[in-house]
Design a protein around this motif. Structure first.
Motif, PDB file in Angstrom:
ATOM      1  N   VAL A  79      -7.986 -17.968  29.109  1.00 30.50           N
ATOM      2  CA  VAL A  79      -8.319 -16.563  28.887  1.00 30.50           C
ATOM      3  C   VAL A  79      -8.179 -16.248  27.408  1.00 30.50           C
ATOM      4  O   VAL A  79      -7.140 -16.526  26.789  1.00 30.50           O
ATOM      5  N   ARG A  80      -9.191 -15.647  26.860  1.00 32.67           N
ATOM      6  CA  ARG A  80      -9.173 -15.284  25.446  1.00 32.67           C
ATOM      7  C   ARG A  80      -8.411 -13.981  25.275  1.00 32.67           C
ATOM      8  O   ARG A  80      -8.767 -12.963  25.848  1.00 32.67           O
ATOM      9  N   HIS A  81      -7.353 -14.051  24.496  1.00 39.71           N
ATOM     10  CA  HIS A  81      -6.525 -12.865  24.267  1.00 39.71           C
ATOM     11  C   HIS A  81      -7.003 -12.134  23.024  1.00 39.71           C
ATOM     12  O   HIS A  81      -7.138 -12.727  21.955  1.00 39.71           O
ATOM     13  N   ILE A  82      -7.253 -10.846  23.194  1.00 39.69           N
ATOM     14  CA  ILE A  82      -7.688 -10.007  22.080  1.00 39.69           C
ATOM     15  C   ILE A  82      -6.562  -9.046  21.735  1.00 39.69           C
ATOM     16  O   ILE A  82      -6.047  -8.340  22.599  1.00 39.69           O
ATOM     17  N   GLU A  83      -6.162  -9.067  20.486  1.00 36.75           N
ATOM     18  CA  GLU A  83      -5.084  -8.186  20.055  1.00 36.75           C
ATOM     19  C   GLU A  83      -5.505  -6.720  20.210  1.00 36.75           C
ATOM     20  O   GLU A  83      -6.624  -6.342  19.870  1.00 36.75           O
ATOM     21  N   ASP A  84      -4.591  -5.925  20.763  1.00 31.25           N
ATOM     22  CA  ASP A  84      -4.893  -4.517  20.993  1.00 31.25           C
ATOM     23  C   ASP A  84      -5.075  -3.779  19.676  1.00 31.25           C
ATOM     24  O   ASP A  84      -4.175  -3.775  18.835  1.00 31.25           O
ATOM     25  N   ALA A  85      -6.258  -3.193  19.501  1.00 27.79           N
ATOM     26  CA  ALA A  85      -6.518  -2.394  18.306  1.00 27.79           C
ATOM     27  C   ALA A  85      -5.924  -1.007  18.505  1.00 27.79           C
ATOM     28  O   ALA A  85      -6.161  -0.366  19.528  1.00 27.79           O
ATOM     29  N   ARG A  86      -5.177  -0.545  17.527  1.00 32.80           N
ATOM     30  CA  ARG A  86      -4.498   0.746  17.643  1.00 32.80           C
ATOM     31  C   ARG A  86      -5.120   1.765  16.697  1.00 32.80           C
ATOM     32  O   ARG A  86      -5.549   1.420  15.595  1.00 32.80           O
ATOM     33  N   VAL A  87      -5.119   2.987  17.157  1.00 35.78           N
ATOM     34  CA  VAL A  87      -5.635   4.104  16.370  1.00 35.78           C
ATOM     35  C   VAL A  87      -4.484   5.063  16.123  1.00 35.78           C
ATOM     36  O   VAL A  87      -3.780   5.456  17.059  1.00 35.78           O
ATOM     37  N   GLY A 100       3.070   1.993  17.715  1.00 38.46           N
ATOM     38  CA  GLY A 100       2.266   1.754  16.523  1.00 38.46           C
ATOM     39  C   GLY A 100       0.950   2.497  16.517  1.00 38.46           C
ATOM     40  O   GLY A 100       0.216   2.441  15.540  1.00 38.46           O
ATOM     41  N   GLY A 101       0.634   3.196  17.574  1.00 33.62           N
ATOM     42  CA  GLY A 101      -0.619   3.940  17.646  1.00 33.62           C
ATOM     43  C   GLY A 101      -1.153   3.918  19.067  1.00 33.62           C
ATOM     44  O   GLY A 101      -0.553   3.355  19.996  1.00 33.62           O
ATOM     45  N   LEU A 102      -2.302   4.543  19.255  1.00 31.66           N
ATOM     46  CA  LEU A 102      -2.929   4.663  20.567  1.00 31.66           C
ATOM     47  C   LEU A 102      -3.875   3.495  20.790  1.00 31.66           C
ATOM     48  O   LEU A 102      -4.702   3.179  19.939  1.00 31.66           O
ATOM     49  N   VAL A 103      -3.748   2.839  21.942  1.00 30.95           N
ATOM     50  CA  VAL A 103      -4.571   1.685  22.288  1.00 30.95           C
ATOM     51  C   VAL A 103      -5.793   2.147  23.071  1.00 30.95           C
ATOM     52  O   VAL A 103      -5.717   3.071  23.887  1.00 30.95           O
ATOM     53  N   GLU A 104      -6.915   1.509  22.820  1.00 31.84           N
ATOM     54  CA  GLU A 104      -8.149   1.848  23.529  1.00 31.84           C
ATOM     55  C   GLU A 104      -7.981   1.630  25.025  1.00 31.84           C
ATOM     56  O   GLU A 104      -7.512   0.583  25.477  1.00 31.84           O
ATOM     57  N   GLY A 105      -8.335   2.635  25.805  1.00 28.71           N
ATOM     58  CA  GLY A 105      -8.248   2.536  27.254  1.00 28.71           C
ATOM     59  C   GLY A 105      -6.864   2.775  27.823  1.00 28.71           C
ATOM     60  O   GLY A 105      -6.664   2.622  29.033  1.00 28.71           O
ATOM     61  N   ALA A 106      -5.898   3.165  26.995  1.00 28.45           N
ATOM     62  CA  ALA A 106      -4.538   3.393  27.474  1.00 28.45           C
ATOM     63  C   ALA A 106      -4.434   4.746  28.166  1.00 28.45           C
ATOM     64  O   ALA A 106      -5.079   5.712  27.760  1.00 28.45           O
ATOM     65  N   VAL A 107      -3.611   4.813  29.192  1.00 29.89           N
ATOM     66  CA  VAL A 107      -3.332   6.058  29.908  1.00 29.89           C
ATOM     67  C   VAL A 107      -1.862   6.382  29.701  1.00 29.89           C
ATOM     68  O   VAL A 107      -0.989   5.600  30.088  1.00 29.89           O
ATOM     69  N   VAL A 108      -1.585   7.526  29.085  1.00 34.52           N
ATOM     70  CA  VAL A 108      -0.229   7.912  28.710  1.00 34.52           C
ATOM     71  C   VAL A 108       0.147   9.177  29.462  1.00 34.52           C
ATOM     72  O   VAL A 108      -0.584  10.171  29.422  1.00 34.52           O
ATOM     73  N   LEU A 109       1.264   9.148  30.155  1.00 36.24           N
ATOM     74  CA  LEU A 109       1.782  10.295  30.884  1.00 36.24           C
ATOM     75  C   LEU A 109       2.907  10.930  30.071  1.00 36.24           C
ATOM     76  O   LEU A 109       3.889  10.269  29.733  1.00 36.24           O
ATOM     77  N   VAL A 110       2.767  12.215  29.744  1.00 40.23           N
ATOM     78  CA  VAL A 110       3.752  12.941  28.944  1.00 40.23           C
ATOM     79  C   VAL A 110       4.385  14.011  29.826  1.00 40.23           C
ATOM     80  O   VAL A 110       3.695  14.889  30.338  1.00 40.23           O
ATOM     81  N   GLY A 111       5.706  13.932  30.006  1.00 38.08           N
ATOM     82  CA  GLY A 111       6.421  14.897  30.825  1.00 38.08           C
ATOM     83  C   GLY A 111       7.471  15.639  30.019  1.00 38.08           C
ATOM     84  O   GLY A 111       7.862  15.205  28.940  1.00 38.08           O
ATOM     85  N   GLY A 112       7.914  16.765  30.547  1.00 36.63           N
ATOM     86  CA  GLY A 112       8.925  17.565  29.870  1.00 36.63           C
ATOM     87  C   GLY A 112       9.074  18.921  30.522  1.00 36.63           C
ATOM     88  O   GLY A 112       8.240  19.334  31.343  1.00 36.63           O
TER      89      GLY A 112
END
Length: 469
Positions: A79-87, A100-112
């Motif tokens: 399997v070819r591993h591609i380093e996660d590009a962060r924004v 380090g930043g937001l990854v493409e396709g990431a789903v982040v849940l923020v609670g508070g």
């Protein structure tokens, strides 16, 4: 003539009961979950039958799912591993917590808690990213006028930022298919609903299915998604616990009532370290980053006070200086109180027993109150030694030596055990002007490594107590 049995109706939904803690399914309601043992956590869930080979309503209407390849077994070494590009989100503290930043396709849940600043933080982030990173802000609790008004009060740039006041997942995905944003903020996930279920918005089934639709969309299109989640009175995110398993990162926004400081903590992160910490200060123009959080966790008093000890804790990749305060007073009760704020209560009771057995100092007839200044929670064992030194200082009504810090784990046999990254903690203390450090012997640096910092290495609790008297 025998009549043939009627065939069951195809596509008929059934009702199940799902545990909101562990996500276990049950055929009927019962008081206790058989999976995790929790009481009164089962909620009704309508199970919709899946049709083989048929795409879901969101896929057919929005048109965002492409032709999927048939799964096959593949050797991982091939399997070819591609380093996660962060924004970058444009907010350094948020980038730190995300790894380090937001990854493409990431789903982040923020609670508070309500009013803690979740919507403000995400609005600031998407406003800074929208110029080069097309974003869609979906609000289900506020009108677009309220969102635009908040952005105007915060003086945020809104070029490229689009808004949508909608709670239907199918409609949201249909608009996203036409706009093709790189980032979607859904505020909040408890207001979303899908037309394939008959349950009310906010129910277990609606929250789980709506979040699953957005997660699927994010993975198939590479769109990053922020989900805002409400919290219960116990402090957990409302809805099924499986919601936290579906997303890539879970962030909690915390803060003491009446304090302007906010702490963003990562409890789960598939793209970075957990327990990372970001510190913000709430002001007239929104949340501002705190570049030197150690300064806000120290009292900054000009005089030394009994019952106070400064320790160096570590949150993720960052060493932090925090002040541990203790108050020891004679108790009028037959069972003296042991109160720990920011620390684990059971560990405080254990440390007081070690202090009596191996330090010869009894506080059995005293009330003991321990607090970590600044509202931060210390979960690592490096706080053991500072807690005992603060208790001793309060009991004797004698402050520790000026500019003294301490850290180290205390064992049940009275030994002082080392903690990770000891030299990095000492460098952080030296940077803030501390002159004396009481640390485990295994964490002591080589002679001459840290100039201006007198390091006292101890092996036993008795040695540490003697060093601070």
């Amino acid at each position: 003539m025998t009549r043939p049995a009627a065939a069951p109706k195809a596509g008929r939904p059934r009702t199940a009961y799902v545990c909101t803690e562990c996500g276990a399914d049950h055929n009927k309601w019962q008081g206790q979950c058989a999976g995790c043992g929790a009481w009164n956590t089962l909620a009704e869930f309508v199970v919709e039958p899946a049709t083989k080979g048929a795409a879901g309503p969101a896929t057919r209407r929005a048109g965002w799912a492409g032709k999927a390849e048939a799964p096959k077994i593949t050797a991982l070494k091939e399997v070819r591993h591609i380093e996660d590009a962060r924004v970058s989100t444009g907010i350094g503290e948020l980038d730190r917590v995300l790894g380090g930043g937001l990854v493409e396709g990431a789903v982040v849940l923020v609670g508070g808690d309500p009013g803690i600043g979740k919507s403000t933080l995400l609005l600031q982030a998407v406003a800074k990213m929208s110029a080069t990173f097309p974003a869609l802000y979906v609000t289900g609790e506020e009108s677009l006028g309220q969102v635009a008004g908040r952005a105007a009060r915060l003086d945020l740039p809104l070029d490229g930022l689009q808004g949508l006041a909608e709670t239907g997942v199918e409609t949201i995905l249909q608009h996203a298919a036409g706009m093709r944003p790189k980032l979607i903020v859904a505020d909040s996930v408890q207001t979303l609903w899908t037309e394939t279920l008959t349950a009310a918005p906010g129910s277990v089934s609606q929250v789980r299915e709506s979040a699953a639709r957005l997660v699927r969309y994010a993975k198939e299109t590479g769109t990053a998604v922020f989900l805002v989640g409400h919290v219960t009175k116990e402090g957990g995110i409302a809805g099924p616990r499986v919601l936290e398993h579906m997303v890539d990162a879970v962030l909690y926004f915390e803060g003491e009532s009446g304090s302007r400081f906010r702490v963003l903590r990562a409890f789960k992160n598939r793209f970075g370290a957990v327990n990372e910490l970001g510190v913000f200060a709430m002001g007239d123009k929104g949340l501002k980053e705190v570049p030197n959080p150690s300064a806000i966790f120290l009292s900054g008093g000009s005089t030394r006070q009994p019952g106070s000890c400064v320790m160096v804790t570590r949150e993720g990749t960052r060493p932090l200086l925090v002040e541990v305060q203790a108050l020891v007073d004679s108790s009028p009760l037959s069972n003296p109180r042991r109160v720990a704020v920011g620390l684990e209560g059971n560990r405080l009771a254990m440390l007081l027993a070690v202090l009596h057995r191996h330090g010869g100092i009894a506080v059995g007839d005293q009330d003991v109150f321990v607090n970590v200044v600044g509202g931060i929670r210390v979960q690592e064992t490096a706080a053991d030694l500072p807690v005992l030194l603060a208790v001793l200082s309060s009991l004797q009504d004698r402050p520790l030596a000026e500019k003294t810090i301490a850290f180290g784990e205390v064992g049940l046999s009275g030994e002082i055990r080392p903690v990770p990254n000891g030299e990095e903690r000492l460098r952080e203390a030296a940077t803030h002007g501390f002159k004396r450090a009481i640390v485990p012997k295994a964490n002591a640096p080589k002679a001459g490594t840290l100039k201006g910092l007198d390091v006292i290495a101890v092996e036993r609790l008795a040695d540490a107590l003697e060093a601070c008297i």
